[in-house]
Design an enzyme around this catalytic site. Structure first.
Site, PDB file in Angstrom:
ATOM      1  N   ARG A 147       0.852  -1.186   0.000  1.00  0.00           N
ATOM      2  CA  ARG A 147       0.000   0.000   0.000  1.00  0.00           C
ATOM      3  C   ARG A 147       0.889   1.237   0.000  1.00  0.00           C
ATOM      4  O   ARG A 147       1.846   1.329   0.776  1.00  0.00           O
ATOM      5  CB  ARG A 147      -0.909   0.030   1.231  1.00  0.00           C
ATOM      6  CG  ARG A 147      -2.017   1.070   1.143  1.00  0.00           C
ATOM      7  CD  ARG A 147      -2.774   1.227   2.444  1.00  0.00           C
ATOM      8  NE  ARG A 147      -2.053   2.066   3.381  1.00  0.00           N
ATOM      9  CZ  ARG A 147      -2.593   2.576   4.500  1.00  0.00           C
ATOM     10  NH1 ARG A 147      -3.852   2.285   4.807  1.00  0.00           N
ATOM     11  NH2 ARG A 147      -1.880   3.320   5.322  1.00  0.00           N
ATOM     12  N   TYR A 159      -2.184  11.836   7.523  1.00  0.00           N
ATOM     13  CA  TYR A 159      -2.476  10.630   8.288  1.00  0.00           C
ATOM     14  C   TYR A 159      -1.811   9.408   7.669  1.00  0.00           C
ATOM     15  O   TYR A 159      -1.880   9.178   6.461  1.00  0.00           O
ATOM     16  CB  TYR A 159      -4.000  10.415   8.327  1.00  0.00           C
ATOM     17  CG  TYR A 159      -4.423   9.113   8.946  1.00  0.00           C
ATOM     18  CD1 TYR A 159      -4.277   8.892  10.308  1.00  0.00           C
ATOM     19  CD2 TYR A 159      -4.966   8.101   8.176  1.00  0.00           C
ATOM     20  CE1 TYR A 159      -4.664   7.714  10.878  1.00  0.00           C
ATOM     21  CE2 TYR A 159      -5.364   6.900   8.736  1.00  0.00           C
ATOM     22  CZ  TYR A 159      -5.216   6.717  10.095  1.00  0.00           C
ATOM     23  OH  TYR A 159      -5.596   5.527  10.658  1.00  0.00           O
ATOM     24  N   ASP A 220      -5.016   4.156  -0.216  1.00  0.00           N
ATOM     25  CA  ASP A 220      -6.153   4.453   0.650  1.00  0.00           C
ATOM     26  C   ASP A 220      -6.463   5.944   0.576  1.00  0.00           C
ATOM     27  O   ASP A 220      -5.607   6.782   0.888  1.00  0.00           O
ATOM     28  CB  ASP A 220      -5.819   4.055   2.089  1.00  0.00           C
ATOM     29  CG  ASP A 220      -7.022   4.079   3.014  1.00  0.00           C
ATOM     30  OD1 ASP A 220      -8.048   4.658   2.637  1.00  0.00           O
ATOM     31  OD2 ASP A 220      -6.916   3.517   4.115  1.00  0.00           O
ATOM     32  N   HIS A 222      -8.875   7.345   2.420  1.00  0.00           N
ATOM     33  CA  HIS A 222      -9.339   7.731   3.747  1.00  0.00           C
ATOM     34  C   HIS A 222     -10.606   8.600   3.703  1.00  0.00           C
ATOM     35  O   HIS A 222     -10.759   9.526   4.504  1.00  0.00           O
ATOM     36  CB  HIS A 222      -8.230   8.448   4.518  1.00  0.00           C
ATOM     37  CG  HIS A 222      -7.104   7.548   4.910  1.00  0.00           C
ATOM     38  ND1 HIS A 222      -5.807   7.752   4.502  1.00  0.00           N
ATOM     39  CD2 HIS A 222      -7.081   6.403   5.632  1.00  0.00           C
ATOM     40  CE1 HIS A 222      -5.023   6.794   4.967  1.00  0.00           C
ATOM     41  NE2 HIS A 222      -5.787   5.956   5.660  1.00  0.00           N
ATOM     42  N   GLU A 246      -8.874   2.445  -2.225  1.00  0.00           N
ATOM     43  CA  GLU A 246      -9.676   2.166  -1.026  1.00  0.00           C
ATOM     44  C   GLU A 246     -10.310   3.431  -0.470  1.00  0.00           C
ATOM     45  O   GLU A 246      -9.688   4.498  -0.461  1.00  0.00           O
ATOM     46  CB  GLU A 246      -8.767   1.532   0.028  1.00  0.00           C
ATOM     47  CG  GLU A 246      -9.427   1.273   1.368  1.00  0.00           C
ATOM     48  CD  GLU A 246      -8.430   0.802   2.412  1.00  0.00           C
ATOM     49  OE1 GLU A 246      -8.817   0.743   3.599  1.00  0.00           O
ATOM     50  OE2 GLU A 246      -7.279   0.506   2.058  1.00  0.00           O
ATOM     51  N   GLU A 272     -14.158  -0.605   5.797  1.00  0.00           N
ATOM     52  CA  GLU A 272     -13.540  -0.836   7.092  1.00  0.00           C
ATOM     53  C   GLU A 272     -14.317  -0.173   8.227  1.00  0.00           C
ATOM     54  O   GLU A 272     -14.176  -0.576   9.386  1.00  0.00           O
ATOM     55  CB  GLU A 272     -12.084  -0.384   7.101  1.00  0.00           C
ATOM     56  CG  GLU A 272     -11.861   1.108   7.033  1.00  0.00           C
ATOM     57  CD  GLU A 272     -10.384   1.463   7.015  1.00  0.00           C
ATOM     58  OE1 GLU A 272      -9.953   2.196   7.917  1.00  0.00           O
ATOM     59  OE2 GLU A 272      -9.662   1.008   6.110  1.00  0.00           O
ATOM     60  N   ARG A 293     -14.072  -4.628   2.832  1.00  0.00           N
ATOM     61  CA  ARG A 293     -12.984  -4.303   3.748  1.00  0.00           C
ATOM     62  C   ARG A 293     -13.315  -4.475   5.230  1.00  0.00           C
ATOM     63  O   ARG A 293     -12.491  -4.141   6.090  1.00  0.00           O
ATOM     64  CB  ARG A 293     -12.558  -2.853   3.500  1.00  0.00           C
ATOM     65  CG  ARG A 293     -11.797  -2.639   2.232  1.00  0.00           C
ATOM     66  CD  ARG A 293     -10.353  -3.113   2.385  1.00  0.00           C
ATOM     67  NE  ARG A 293      -9.600  -2.209   3.213  1.00  0.00           N
ATOM     68  CZ  ARG A 293      -8.720  -2.584   4.120  1.00  0.00           C
ATOM     69  NH1 ARG A 293      -8.492  -3.867   4.358  1.00  0.00           N
ATOM     70  NH2 ARG A 293      -8.047  -1.691   4.840  1.00  0.00           N
ATOM     71  N   ASP A 326      -4.276  -1.804  15.148  1.00  0.00           N
ATOM     72  CA  ASP A 326      -5.225  -1.735  16.253  1.00  0.00           C
ATOM     73  C   ASP A 326      -6.255  -2.861  16.207  1.00  0.00           C
ATOM     74  O   ASP A 326      -7.190  -2.871  17.007  1.00  0.00           O
ATOM     75  CB  ASP A 326      -5.907  -0.369  16.331  1.00  0.00           C
ATOM     76  CG  ASP A 326      -6.546   0.056  15.021  1.00  0.00           C
ATOM     77  OD1 ASP A 326      -6.975  -0.822  14.262  1.00  0.00           O
ATOM     78  OD2 ASP A 326      -6.601   1.256  14.749  1.00  0.00           O
ATOM     79  N   GLU A 349      -4.828  -7.318   4.595  1.00  0.00           N
ATOM     80  CA  GLU A 349      -3.970  -6.289   5.180  1.00  0.00           C
ATOM     81  C   GLU A 349      -3.264  -6.871   6.399  1.00  0.00           C
ATOM     82  O   GLU A 349      -3.891  -7.498   7.253  1.00  0.00           O
ATOM     83  CB  GLU A 349      -4.812  -5.086   5.589  1.00  0.00           C
ATOM     84  CG  GLU A 349      -3.996  -3.947   6.182  1.00  0.00           C
ATOM     85  CD  GLU A 349      -4.858  -2.749   6.540  1.00  0.00           C
ATOM     86  OE1 GLU A 349      -4.304  -1.647   6.672  1.00  0.00           O
ATOM     87  OE2 GLU A 349      -6.095  -2.918   6.686  1.00  0.00           O
ATOM     88  N   TRP A 412     -11.261  11.827   7.496  1.00  0.00           N
ATOM     89  CA  TRP A 412      -9.838  11.490   7.557  1.00  0.00           C
ATOM     90  C   TRP A 412      -9.547  10.231   6.768  1.00  0.00           C
ATOM     91  O   TRP A 412      -8.431   9.823   6.647  1.00  0.00           O
ATOM     92  CB  TRP A 412      -9.364  11.307   9.003  1.00  0.00           C
ATOM     93  CG  TRP A 412     -10.161  10.332   9.798  1.00  0.00           C
ATOM     94  CD1 TRP A 412     -11.221  10.580  10.606  1.00  0.00           C
ATOM     95  CD2 TRP A 412      -9.956   8.927   9.865  1.00  0.00           C
ATOM     96  NE1 TRP A 412     -11.692   9.432  11.167  1.00  0.00           N
ATOM     97  CE2 TRP A 412     -10.927   8.378  10.730  1.00  0.00           C
ATOM     98  CE3 TRP A 412      -9.050   8.048   9.290  1.00  0.00           C
ATOM     99  CZ2 TRP A 412     -11.013   7.017  11.013  1.00  0.00           C
ATOM    100  CZ3 TRP A 412      -9.138   6.700   9.571  1.00  0.00           C
ATOM    101  CH2 TRP A 412     -10.118   6.210  10.437  1.00  0.00           C
TER     102      TRP A 412
END
Length: 412
Positions: A147, A159, A220, A222, A246, A272, A293, A326, A349, A412
């Site tokens: 990525r 970010y 990504d 975001h 993404e 996600e 995702r 996380d 991922e 974000w």
């Protein structure tokens, strides 16, 4: 076999994690990941105060019935807190069932469909030379897909690039404003979509020039673009053959992807932040995305995600399960078991956890030759060291908040 005790373990070995620990009358222990980044204590309280009393004395083997009982019985459905809590219970019960059967979990899901799960790593740099070095480092770790994220000229922080850990792609910051006591405010970043759209095609041109056409590249967005901006970006990136783009638009508006899809053939991934199959009905029914995702941890667990991925398969979409740092090793292990069992696997991922995290959680899944493989031990294949967990108390931390140049809060 009845559920005898239920406890939550909140620990912060570099990241905050919430783990559910379920013990049966036969002494079998199952683990579930209940982590919800930045809102961990909400899930902890939900589990302790609302879920635990409902589980004690229940049949530990009745996974589907327990899932429906927790989801339908509360009246209030869906939402990230509820679904993370349900997911943790579901994972723990599957862990128990597989341990009782003496099999790794993927065997109970139908056995292997592949030799291993292709994983992608995160490369990031404040500028193009730094990014190219990061890509080399990711490839040196054995990844076969990468990525790509980069800084944007004129912006002090982006970010996942500045202020975060490029090795894990976390992009977590604390501070950035005055906070009360031990609760620092989220760091605030300034965002400029126009500058980003001008810059990104040159980034991928440089990466392709350096690493060739065969390396799978992902990116990504975001959620930061409007539909027409996302369509423009997808169109401009077509020459570079992305594996996927993404989260190009805010995920809540499923119909926004219609406009993006009309204007670009770049594959699209989203989900996600979704936590229920109904979040995908338009996206899958109209074939507006190529990859799903959602994380096992945030979308109701193994039971729910397996059903979602079966629906995706009917509509020609593949899996791309969310796997940031996380998501604890418990949640990652659950994802890998699903990855090798389902037919419509796409990519996984995989962000490596810190040494402190691996002191608390001891997973036995493996990463070799660019492929992830689940443990062959009964269950999920993860152990939790309670003494180690106690050495890392909870520490408030948040993802950054983004503002546009005029000060407006932005995605974000």
């Amino acid at each position: 076999m009845k559920i005898q005790s239920v406890e939550t373990v909140v620990t912060s070995p570099g990241r905050n994690f919430v783990t559910l620990r379920v013990t049966t009358s036969e002494g079998v222990v199952g683990l579930g990941d209940a982590t919800l980044n930045g809102r961990e204590l909400a899930v902890d309280a939900y589990l302790r105060e609302h879920i635990t009393p409902l589980l004690l004395g229940r049949d530990a083997g009745a996974i589907e019935d327990t899932w429906q009982y927790l989801y339908r019985g509360a009246y209030w459905r869906r939402g990230p807190v509820t679904m993370a809590a349900v997911a943790a219970v579901d994972m723990a019960l599957w862990d128990i069932k597989a341990k009782t059967a003496g099999m790794p979990l993927y065997q109970l899901l139908g056995g292997r469909s592949r030799r291993g799960a292709l994983a992608y790593g995160h490369a990031a740099g404040r500028d193009i030379p730094e990014l190219l070095d990061s890509v080399r480092a990711v490839l040196a770790q054995g990844y076969r897909a990468v990525r790509i994220q980069t800084g944007v000229p004129g912006l002090d922080a982006v970010y996942g690039v500045d202020g975060g850990d490029a090795a894990t792609g976390v992009g977590l910051r604390t501070g950035g404003g005055s906070g009360a006591g031990d609760h620092p405010l989220p760091f605030e970043e300034v965002w400029d979509t126009a500058a980003y759209l001008r810059h990104i095609p040159a980034v991928f041109d440089a990466v392709r020039h350096e690493f060739g056409p065969e390396l799978p590249l992902l990116h990504d967005g975001h959620h930061r673009m409007t539909p027409i901006e996302a369509a423009r970006l997808g169109k401009s990136l077509e020459p570079y053959g992305l594996f996927w783009l993404e989260d190009c638009t805010p995920a809540e508006d499923q119909t926004a992807l219609r406009l993006v899809r009309q204007h670009t053939t770049t594959p699209l991934a989203i989900g996600e932040v979704f936590n229920h199959v109904n979040d995908y009905t338009t996206l899958l029914g109209e074939r507006l995305i190529d990859y799903v995702r959602s994380a096992v941890t945030h979308a109701g667990g193994i039971t729910a995600l397996r059903k979602l991925l079966d629906l995706a398969a009917v509509h020609g979409a593949k899996s791309g399960i969310h796997g940031p740092a996380d998501i604890s090793p418990v949640g990652m292990a659950a994802a890998i078991h699903l990855d090798v069992a389902i037919h419509n696997f796409g990519i996984q991922e995989y962000t490596r956890h810190s040494a402190d995290t691996l002191e608390v959680f001891r997973p036995s899944y493996t990463f070799d030759g660019g492929l992830l493989n689940p443990s062959e031990a009964p269950g999920l294949g993860v152990e939790l060291d309670l003494e180690a967990a106690a050495r890392f108390p909870y520490s408030p931390a948040y993802l950054p908040v983004n503002r546009l140049l005029d000060g407006t809060v932005h995605d974000w």
